[in-house]
Design an enzyme around this catalytic site. Sequence first.
Site, short mmCIF file in Angstrom:
data_model
loop_
_atom_site.label_atom_id
_atom_site.label_comp_id
_atom_site.label_asym_id
_atom_site.label_seq_id
_atom_site.Cartn_x
_atom_site.Cartn_y
_atom_site.Cartn_z
N PHE A 134 92.13 -2.62 20.24
CA PHE A 134 92.38 -3.99 19.76
C PHE A 134 91.19 -4.48 18.92
CE2 PHE A 134 94.99 -3.71 23.56
CZ PHE A 134 96.18 -4.32 23.16
N TYR B 129 94.81 -10.94 16.74
CA TYR B 129 94.49 -9.54 17.05
C TYR B 129 95.37 -8.59 16.25
CZ TYR B 129 98.84 -9.10 19.63
OH TYR B 129 100.17 -9.05 19.96
N PHE C 3 100.76 -0.94 16.63
CA PHE C 3 101.93 -1.21 17.47
C PHE C 3 102.23 -2.71 17.60
CE2 PHE C 3 98.34 -0.87 20.45
CZ PHE C 3 98.44 -2.06 21.14
N ASP C 4 101.26 -3.54 17.24
CA ASP C 4 101.52 -4.99 17.30
C ASP C 4 100.41 -5.73 16.56
OD1 ASP C 4 102.83 -7.32 17.86
OD2 ASP C 4 102.10 -7.50 19.92
N TYR D 6 99.01 -0.43 30.06
CA TYR D 6 100.40 -0.34 30.54
C TYR D 6 100.65 0.92 31.39
CZ TYR D 6 101.30 -4.32 27.55
OH TYR D 6 101.28 -5.57 26.99
N ILE E 232 97.16 -8.27 30.31
CA ILE E 232 96.84 -6.96 30.90
C ILE E 232 95.37 -6.97 31.29
CG2 ILE E 232 98.64 -5.71 29.65
CD1 ILE E 232 96.49 -4.76 27.71
#
Length: 568
Positions: A129, A56, A66-67, A112, A86
């Site tokens: 995502f 991902y 962010f990731d 979150y 999540i």
Amino acid sequence: VAPGSRCLLLLLLLGILGAPALGDPGPLEDVVIDRYYIPKICLREAQMGDFIRYHYNGTFKDGKKFDSSYDRGATVAGVVGVGRLITGMDRGLQGMCVNERRHLIVPPHLGYGSIGVAGLIPPDATLYFDVVMLDIWNKNDKLQITTLSKPERCNRTVENSDFVRYHYNGTLLDGTPFDSSYSKGSTYDTYVGTGWLIKGMDQGLLGMCAGEKRSIIIPPFLAYGEKGYGTVIPPQASLVFSVLLVDFHNPKDGVFLEHLEVPASCRRRAVTGDFVRYHYNGTLMDGTLFDSSYSRNQTYNTYIGKGYIIPGMDQGLQGVCMGEQRRVVIPPHLAYGENGAGDKIPGSAVLIFDVHVIDFHNPADPVEIETVFRPEGCNVTTRNRDFVRYHYNCSLLDGTRLFSSHDYEKPQEVTLGANKVIEGLNSGLLDMCAGERRVLIVPPHLGHGESGARGVPGSAVLRFEVELISMEEGVPEGYLFIWHGEPPASLYEEMDLNKDGGIPADEFSTFIKTQVAEGKGRLMPSSDPEKVIADMFRNQDRNQDGKITPDELKLKSDEDQEKIHEEL
């Protein structure tokens, strides 16, 4: 769920979809899913409780990343739908196929929330995502075996403790290749069911036929599990093997024989010590030809049971009939073993020989004589030194025609015992009556031997059909003429017909012919009596002046006696 792990899971959700593409509809109540790539074939969809692996990229609405699992160089693995991710990711991953790609938009309350992840995800952040599903399995999964092709004929299948040789292509469930025997140019060789393979392959090879192709899908717990293997197989990866079984055997196997064609008449079978001539095609179990006597247009000739050939063939030729066609399947421990032979027979290969036995014999064999016809009242038979006329057909034992006297105007003529024909034929012509017919089987040591002759292969057993046309009584070896009784006391005077003290060739010839005509003596049988008489004259005309003098004329018996006295 720990914030860090939640962040990691969130990052798995595809965030590249972005708000600009969707506009600003206001706060989202649920995950937005865009299935922008769906594979044509979807064998399975991720369900709650399934274990999954995926890649991902995670971004915010403005596209800032962010990731990313790609940046870490490792896929993410986990269980879907049980609260370990999540909530938005849990929902967004369900129903995905392997290799499916999705854009997911996760609202804050499914991500979150109002807390965020310190230093990484601000409070109330909508997450985007971009996800690709790589693997799906469940702890209740079993091995998935699909037969792609199977030989029509399958006499035997793989069992535990068998030694197998197979080719394979290994891929992950998403199709990523990790290994291939084809790229190494050799089969993978191992025992089955002894722990030398991963459990899934041990099970997947059972029941296969030589030449069969299978697809074997192995869940991680039957493969490399949580550890994976090196850099090519990630942890918790399902494996897909496309397998072609080349051959297999068991160390306890002996030679397997299949009698393809056995002549109706088999009067004799080969035993240890026999010399066999045979043609063969040698193949591997997958049908690959590694050798053939036919390609050389020459039989393979050898003794059996004496260690001159591989043990399996030594055993496999025992008991063959002349003309038999036999298949001999030889396990490697009775062939060329683990090392193979040259570049055509791999190590640990099972060999298949399709054999056609041309003939065989034993060095102690005599001539085999079968009387086909013998006239009644047969009182006079042939002996050595007799002059005979006969017809014959000569062939190999497989029926190949070699020679025939019928191809010529006259029958064959020969003096028996004069080394003018092969020993076996000479023996077969003895004790025959005129008009008698025989079949002779002549072994090579009484025929043309290991070297053969023009038109006759080396070490060939010959078959003669012979018919004796006529015979003439012969004379002892070294004689051209013998008297039936005592010769005349004054031989020279009677031979000198004109009484001039010399005997020229014409007088000599007239005298000998008269003796023959009156039954007082006989010439050595020949198709050319004049030549025999001429040879006799030359022998007596010792100074070669064209006439015989009294001093020159001597009987052969007298000459032989003189030689004995000289030696004494």
